[in-house]
Motif scaffolding. Structure first.
Motif, PDB file in Angstrom:
ATOM      1  N   SER A   1       0.628   3.406  -2.467  1.00  0.00           N
ATOM      2  CA  SER A   1       1.437   2.631  -1.710  1.00  0.00           C
ATOM      3  C   SER A   1       0.300   2.193  -0.513  1.00  0.00           C
ATOM      4  N   GLU A   2       0.511   0.984   0.024  1.00  0.00           N
ATOM      5  CA  GLU A   2      -0.381   0.274   0.984  1.00  0.00           C
ATOM      6  C   GLU A   2      -0.149   1.013   2.342  1.00  0.00           C
ATOM      7  N   VAL A   3      -0.865   0.616   3.302  1.00  0.00           N
ATOM      8  CA  VAL A   3      -0.625   1.074   4.608  1.00  0.00           C
ATOM      9  C   VAL A   3       0.599   0.601   5.311  1.00  0.00           C
TER      10      VAL A   3
ATOM     11  N   TYR B   1       6.434  -4.898   5.069  1.00  0.00           N
ATOM     12  CA  TYR B   1       5.481  -3.949   4.344  1.00  0.00           C
ATOM     13  C   TYR B   1       5.349  -4.746   2.900  1.00  0.00           C
ATOM     14  N   TYR B   2       4.236  -4.856   2.454  1.00  0.00           N
ATOM     15  CA  TYR B   2       3.911  -5.337   0.701  1.00  0.00           C
ATOM     16  C   TYR B   2       2.870  -4.311   0.193  1.00  0.00           C
ATOM     17  N   GLY B   3       3.497  -4.002  -0.903  1.00  0.00           N
ATOM     18  CA  GLY B   3       2.699  -2.959  -1.978  1.00  0.00           C
ATOM     19  C   GLY B   3       1.756  -3.305  -2.413  1.00  0.00           C
ATOM     20  N   VAL B   4       1.082  -2.513  -3.093  1.00  0.00           N
ATOM     21  CA  VAL B   4      -0.063  -2.814  -4.007  1.00  0.00           C
ATOM     22  C   VAL B   4       0.362  -3.819  -5.090  1.00  0.00           C
ATOM     23  N   THR B   5      -0.287  -4.886  -5.479  1.00  0.00           N
ATOM     24  CA  THR B   5      -0.245  -5.774  -6.636  1.00  0.00           C
ATOM     25  C   THR B   5      -0.761  -5.370  -7.823  1.00  0.00           C
TER      26      THR B   5
ATOM     27  N   ARG C   1       4.580  -6.637  -7.162  1.00  0.00           N
ATOM     28  CA  ARG C   1       4.274  -6.036  -6.034  1.00  0.00           C
ATOM     29  C   ARG C   1       5.705  -5.848  -5.462  1.00  0.00           C
TER      30      ARG C   1
END
Length: 230
Positions: free
Chosen positions: A54-56, A223-227, A205
């Motif tokens: 997961s992204e920050v 929020y945007y996750g990892v592609t 994503r």
């Protein structure tokens, strides 16, 4: 007598100072480390279990001093074979937990979760172009003097025309939860995400959008996750 005692003492002192033989690992010993074969092929890569980092979290400070936080954890994205069995279809099995929190006095808000699908090239439509003609060949003269028609052919010409177009990004909303307090959570497990008419590379994503509603205003953070490219 003293001479013999001194000699015996000297021998006893020299014994511990002797060189100790080095222990060598027995190749047949099960505890010995395995010896790599230089000619052996490398081991295959581990199977994709779908786990995605997961992204920050997305964090926003509002003008009235509140803090909005939207985050994700335990995300999974696993490509699976589409039920259509079409080469232009993409199907994924996804999951994750998405949370949204806000500080201060608010009137609730909403949390929306979903996925963004990117397709490199889309197949817009397929068109069949064709034509049919008739060709009369030369006639022949018989012994009776009657001219008979020659052969007739019907040539058929056709071609399939594919009209691709540049890829697009599709937003797929999975769930949207409204809440009255200061926090909300959406958990997804084994959700199918599918897109059709994609003939190029595809990517996926996750996203989550938190909306915090005040008395006279709305504050939004995403929020945007990892592609992940498939």
């Amino acid at each position: 007598m003293l001479h013999r005692f001194a000699t015996a003492a000297a021998v006893c002192m020299l014994i511990p100072m002797g060189a100790t033989p080095l222990a060598s690992a027995d190749p047949g010993d099960p505890a010995a480390p395995p010896v790599a074969d230089a000619g052996a092929p490398p081991p295959p890569p581990p199977a994709d279990n779908g786990v995605v980092a997961s992204e920050v979290p997305g964090i926003a400070k509002t003008p009235d001093g509140r803090t909005l936080t939207v985050a994700a954890k335990d995300e999974t994205q696993l490509p699976v074979a589409p039920l259509t069995t079409s080469l232009s279809s993409r199907d994924w099995l996804v999951g994750g937990t998405f949370t949204g929190t806000t500080t201060g006095s608010v009137n609730g808000g909403s949390l929306e979760t979903g996925y963004q699908i990117g397709c490199g090239v889309e197949m817009d439509k397929i068109k069949l172009n064709g034509s049919v003609g008739a060709t009369l060949g030369n006639g022949s003269l018989t012994t009776t003097g009657v001219s008979l028609p020659g052969s007739i052919s019907f040539p058929i010409q056709g071609q399939v025309e594919v009209e691709p177009r540049p890829g697009t990004i599709t937003n797929v909303v999975v769930d949207k939860k409204t809440f009255k307090g200061t926090s909300s959570r959406i958990t997804l497990k084994d959700i199918h995400i599918k897109v059709d008419n994609c003939v190029g590379a595809s990517s996926l994503r996750s996203y989550a959008v938190l909306t915090s509603s005040g008395t006279d205003s709305d504050d939004i953070v995403a929020y945007y996750g990892v592609t992940k490219v498939f």
